[in-house]
Scaffold this motif. Structure first.
Motif, PDB file in Angstrom:
ATOM      1  N   GLU A 147       0.834  -1.202   0.000  1.00 19.19           N
ATOM      2  CA  GLU A 147       0.000   0.000   0.000  1.00 19.19           C
ATOM      3  C   GLU A 147       0.872   1.258   0.000  1.00 19.19           C
ATOM      4  OE1 GLU A 147      -4.096  -1.387   2.170  1.00 19.19           O
ATOM      5  OE2 GLU A 147      -2.497  -0.697   3.494  1.00 19.19           O
ATOM      6  N   ALA A 148       0.313   2.339  -0.494  1.00 25.29           N
ATOM      7  CA  ALA A 148       1.034   3.613  -0.532  1.00 25.29           C
ATOM      8  C   ALA A 148       1.225   4.145   0.885  1.00 25.29           C
ATOM      9  CB  ALA A 148       0.255   4.617  -1.372  1.00 25.29           C
ATOM     10  N   VAL A 149       2.258   4.957   1.053  1.00 28.36           N
ATOM     11  CA  VAL A 149       2.543   5.599   2.343  1.00 28.36           C
ATOM     12  C   VAL A 149       2.143   7.066   2.201  1.00 28.36           C
ATOM     13  CG1 VAL A 149       4.318   6.090   4.070  1.00 28.36           C
ATOM     14  CG2 VAL A 149       4.453   4.001   2.696  1.00 28.36           C
ATOM     15  N   PRO A 150       0.913   7.425   2.604  1.00 31.21           N
ATOM     16  CA  PRO A 150       0.375   8.757   2.302  1.00 31.21           C
ATOM     17  C   PRO A 150       1.189   9.915   2.876  1.00 31.21           C
ATOM     18  CG  PRO A 150      -1.373   7.283   3.054  1.00 31.21           C
ATOM     19  CD  PRO A 150      -0.086   6.591   3.304  1.00 31.21           C
ATOM     20  N   LEU A 151       1.827   9.705   4.028  1.00 36.27           N
ATOM     21  CA  LEU A 151       2.524  10.804   4.694  1.00 36.27           C
ATOM     22  C   LEU A 151       4.014  10.871   4.346  1.00 36.27           C
ATOM     23  CD1 LEU A 151       0.849  10.637   8.229  1.00 36.27           C
ATOM     24  CD2 LEU A 151       0.331  12.190   6.333  1.00 36.27           C
ATOM     25  N   LEU A 152       4.436  10.083   3.366  1.00 38.87           N
ATOM     26  CA  LEU A 152       5.860  10.039   3.031  1.00 38.87           C
ATOM     27  C   LEU A 152       6.372  11.392   2.537  1.00 38.87           C
ATOM     28  CD1 LEU A 152       8.346   8.197   2.829  1.00 38.87           C
ATOM     29  CD2 LEU A 152       7.701   7.752   0.450  1.00 38.87           C
ATOM     30  N   GLU A 153       5.598  12.068   1.705  1.00 35.80           N
ATOM     31  CA  GLU A 153       6.040  13.355   1.163  1.00 35.80           C
ATOM     32  C   GLU A 153       6.208  14.394   2.276  1.00 35.80           C
ATOM     33  OE1 GLU A 153       4.619  16.702  -2.136  1.00 35.80           O
ATOM     34  OE2 GLU A 153       3.740  14.703  -2.165  1.00 35.80           O
ATOM     35  N   LYS A 154       5.246  14.432   3.196  1.00 40.88           N
ATOM     36  CA  LYS A 154       5.338  15.354   4.334  1.00 40.88           C
ATOM     37  C   LYS A 154       6.562  15.030   5.183  1.00 40.88           C
ATOM     38  CE  LYS A 154       2.731  16.984   8.369  1.00 40.88           C
ATOM     39  NZ  LYS A 154       1.466  16.831   9.149  1.00 40.88           N
ATOM     40  N   ALA A 155       6.815  13.747   5.399  1.00 37.62           N
ATOM     41  CA  ALA A 155       7.973  13.336   6.186  1.00 37.62           C
ATOM     42  C   ALA A 155       9.279  13.727   5.497  1.00 37.62           C
ATOM     43  CB  ALA A 155       7.932  11.824   6.430  1.00 37.62           C
ATOM     44  N   ALA A 156       9.320  13.584   4.178  1.00 42.59           N
ATOM     45  CA  ALA A 156      10.513  13.957   3.421  1.00 42.59           C
ATOM     46  C   ALA A 156      10.782  15.453   3.543  1.00 42.59           C
ATOM     47  CB  ALA A 156      10.352  13.556   1.960  1.00 42.59           C
ATOM     48  N   GLU A 157       9.724  16.266   3.494  1.00 45.42           N
ATOM     49  CA  GLU A 157       9.877  17.717   3.627  1.00 45.42           C
ATOM     50  C   GLU A 157      10.439  18.087   4.998  1.00 45.42           C
ATOM     51  OE1 GLU A 157       5.986  19.198   2.867  1.00 45.42           O
ATOM     52  OE2 GLU A 157       6.087  18.873   0.695  1.00 45.42           O
ATOM     53  N   LYS A 158       9.946  17.417   6.037  1.00 50.86           N
ATOM     54  CA  LYS A 158      10.430  17.694   7.395  1.00 50.86           C
ATOM     55  C   LYS A 158      11.897  17.298   7.550  1.00 50.86           C
ATOM     56  CE  LYS A 158       6.709  19.355   9.393  1.00 50.86           C
ATOM     57  NZ  LYS A 158       6.686  20.736   9.980  1.00 50.86           N
ATOM     58  N   THR A 159      12.288  16.218   6.910  1.00 51.58           N
ATOM     59  CA  THR A 159      13.687  15.785   6.981  1.00 51.58           C
ATOM     60  C   THR A 159      14.582  16.740   6.203  1.00 51.58           C
ATOM     61  OG1 THR A 159      12.905  13.488   7.102  1.00 51.58           O
ATOM     62  CG2 THR A 159      15.248  13.832   6.636  1.00 51.58           C
ATOM     63  N   GLN A 160      14.092  17.189   5.068  1.00 54.34           N
ATOM     64  CA  GLN A 160      14.882  18.095   4.218  1.00 54.34           C
ATOM     65  C   GLN A 160      15.130  19.442   4.895  1.00 54.34           C
ATOM     66  OE1 GLN A 160      13.061  19.043   0.391  1.00 54.34           O
ATOM     67  NE2 GLN A 160      15.058  18.758  -0.598  1.00 54.34           N
ATOM     68  N   SER A 161      14.209  19.872   5.719  1.00 58.27           N
ATOM     69  CA  SER A 161      14.344  21.188   6.363  1.00 58.27           C
ATOM     70  C   SER A 161      15.035  21.117   7.728  1.00 58.27           C
ATOM     71  CB  SER A 161      12.959  21.824   6.533  1.00 58.27           C
ATOM     72  OG  SER A 161      12.163  21.087   7.434  1.00 58.27           O
ATOM     73  N   ALA A 162      15.419  19.922   8.164  1.00 53.71           N
ATOM     74  CA  ALA A 162      15.986  19.755   9.503  1.00 53.71           C
ATOM     75  C   ALA A 162      17.420  20.269   9.593  1.00 53.71           C
ATOM     76  CB  ALA A 162      15.943  18.288   9.901  1.00 53.71           C
ATOM     77  N   HIS A 163      17.760  20.850  10.748  1.00 54.24           N
ATOM     78  CA  HIS A 163      19.144  21.232  11.043  1.00 54.24           C
ATOM     79  C   HIS A 163      19.901  20.096  11.729  1.00 54.24           C
ATOM     80  CE1 HIS A 163      16.902  25.145  10.966  1.00 54.24           C
ATOM     81  NE2 HIS A 163      17.934  25.467  10.224  1.00 54.24           N
ATOM     82  N   ILE A 164      19.150  19.159  12.316  1.00 58.50           N
ATOM     83  CA  ILE A 164      19.710  17.980  12.975  1.00 58.50           C
ATOM     84  C   ILE A 164      18.760  16.813  12.723  1.00 58.50           C
ATOM     85  CG2 ILE A 164      20.332  16.920  15.207  1.00 58.50           C
ATOM     86  CD1 ILE A 164      20.790  19.788  16.283  1.00 58.50           C
ATOM     87  N   VAL A 165      19.314  15.624  12.438  1.00 49.41           N
ATOM     88  CA  VAL A 165      18.505  14.422  12.250  1.00 49.41           C
ATOM     89  C   VAL A 165      18.950  13.369  13.262  1.00 49.41           C
ATOM     90  CG1 VAL A 165      17.896  12.521  10.683  1.00 49.41           C
ATOM     91  CG2 VAL A 165      18.101  14.859   9.794  1.00 49.41           C
ATOM     92  N   ILE A 166      17.980  12.769  13.937  1.00 47.19           N
ATOM     93  CA  ILE A 166      18.256  11.704  14.895  1.00 47.19           C
ATOM     94  C   ILE A 166      17.506  10.456  14.447  1.00 47.19           C
ATOM     95  CG2 ILE A 166      18.197  10.989  17.316  1.00 47.19           C
ATOM     96  CD1 ILE A 166      17.897  13.950  18.074  1.00 47.19           C
ATOM     97  N   ILE A 167      18.205   9.332  14.353  1.00 45.01           N
ATOM     98  CA  ILE A 167      17.597   8.059  13.952  1.00 45.01           C
ATOM     99  C   ILE A 167      17.701   7.110  15.141  1.00 45.01           C
ATOM    100  CG2 ILE A 167      17.681   6.144  12.315  1.00 45.01           C
ATOM    101  CD1 ILE A 167      19.262   8.068  10.427  1.00 45.01           C
ATOM    102  N   ILE A 168      16.571   6.528  15.547  1.00 41.42           N
ATOM    103  CA  ILE A 168      16.557   5.735  16.775  1.00 41.42           C
ATOM    104  C   ILE A 168      15.826   4.408  16.568  1.00 41.42           C
ATOM    105  CG2 ILE A 168      15.952   5.718  19.225  1.00 41.42           C
ATOM    106  CD1 ILE A 168      15.472   8.807  18.894  1.00 41.42           C
ATOM    107  N   GLY A 169      16.523   3.321  16.907  1.00 40.30           N
ATOM    108  CA  GLY A 169      15.859   2.029  17.001  1.00 40.30           C
ATOM    109  C   GLY A 169      15.261   1.498  15.729  1.00 40.30           C
ATOM    110  N   THR A 170      15.918   1.731  14.614  1.00 42.81           N
ATOM    111  CA  THR A 170      15.435   1.201  13.338  1.00 42.81           C
ATOM    112  C   THR A 170      16.611   0.663  12.539  1.00 42.81           C
ATOM    113  OG1 THR A 170      14.400   1.753  11.212  1.00 42.81           O
ATOM    114  CG2 THR A 170      15.513   3.548  12.371  1.00 42.81           C
TER     115      THR A 170
END
Length: 230
Positions: A147-170
């Motif tokens: 199935e499609a991931v409807p919020l993927l585009e919004k998530a990509a925009e938030k990642t693109q505008s971030a000054h810091i990225v934290i990845i946890i437990g994945t």
């Protein structure tokens, strides 16, 4: 205010007592994943799938947010924080996080099987024969395989505008969620917290690997980031 985007996976919820999505044998709570997490599985045995998520919903009500969830909330006093989670539980919200994007859906919501935009709250069980206003069977509001991931585009925009990225437990192995970090701007600090990190310092610019569990690794990092913000 600087922006932090946090990508969280099953490792954050595991320390609250929620079993991870797939165990070493590829099963989820004893079931073949495609039996309970695909449109085909739902079409074949909808009663089984509904019961599976009813049980997950009951399990969720018996657990609580852990120190990792609460530590992330503290960042909101110092940064503009967005949490993008692959988890379908509500532990980030219960801890107090105010901006959470659920890539793979939410266990405490349900939707029409005939209209994916018809989404309702769901605190109890969904039974076979429970219909939406248009007469379609209600189903868990979960993004299944295929199935499609409807919020993927919004998530990509938030990642693109971030000054810091934290990845946890994945594991950063489940796509398209794993591709999100590729949207981070070049040179942005990336922190990767996992007891068995699946990345190396050569994978990303400005990467810091913290080989700890979420509960062990997040609180100290949060304190450090708060200190940096002042």
């Amino acid at each position: 205010m600087k922006k932090i985007t946090v990508l969280t996976g099953a490792g954050v919820s595991a320390e609250s007592g929620i079993n991870t999505f797939r165990d070493a044998g590829g099963l989820w709570e004893g079931h073949e994943v495609m039996e309970v997490a695909s449109p085909q599985g739902f079409a074949k045995n909808p009663a089984l799938v509904l019961d599976f998520y009813n049980q997950r919903r009951k399990q969720l009500k018996k657990v609580s947010p852990n120190r990792a969830h609460f530590a992330l909330v503290e960042l909101e006093d110092h940064y503009d924080v967005t949490i993008i989670t692959q988890n379908v539980d509500d532990l980030h919200e219960r801890a107090g996080s105010s901006n959470v994007i659920h890539l793979h859906g939410e266990l405490l919501k349900m939707r029409s099987s005939g209209n994916e935009r018809s989404i309702l709250d769901c605190e109890g069980d969904i039974m076979l024969g429970d219909l939406c206003e248009q007469g379609y069977q209600l189903r868990p509001h979960i993004v299944w395989f295929g199935e499609a991931v409807p919020l993927l585009e919004k998530a990509a925009e938030k990642t693109q505008s971030a000054h810091i990225v934290i990845i946890i437990g994945t594991s950063m192995q489940v796509y398209p969620a794993a591709s999100l970090v590729d949207y981070a701007q070049k040179g942005v600090p990336v922190y990767f917290i996992d007891p068995k990190p699946s990345v190396s310092k050569y994978d990303y610019d400005n990467l810091t690997i913290i080989p700890k569990t979420a509960v062990q690794g997040i609180p100290p990092l949060v304190l450090d980031l708060i200190a940096q913000s002042s």
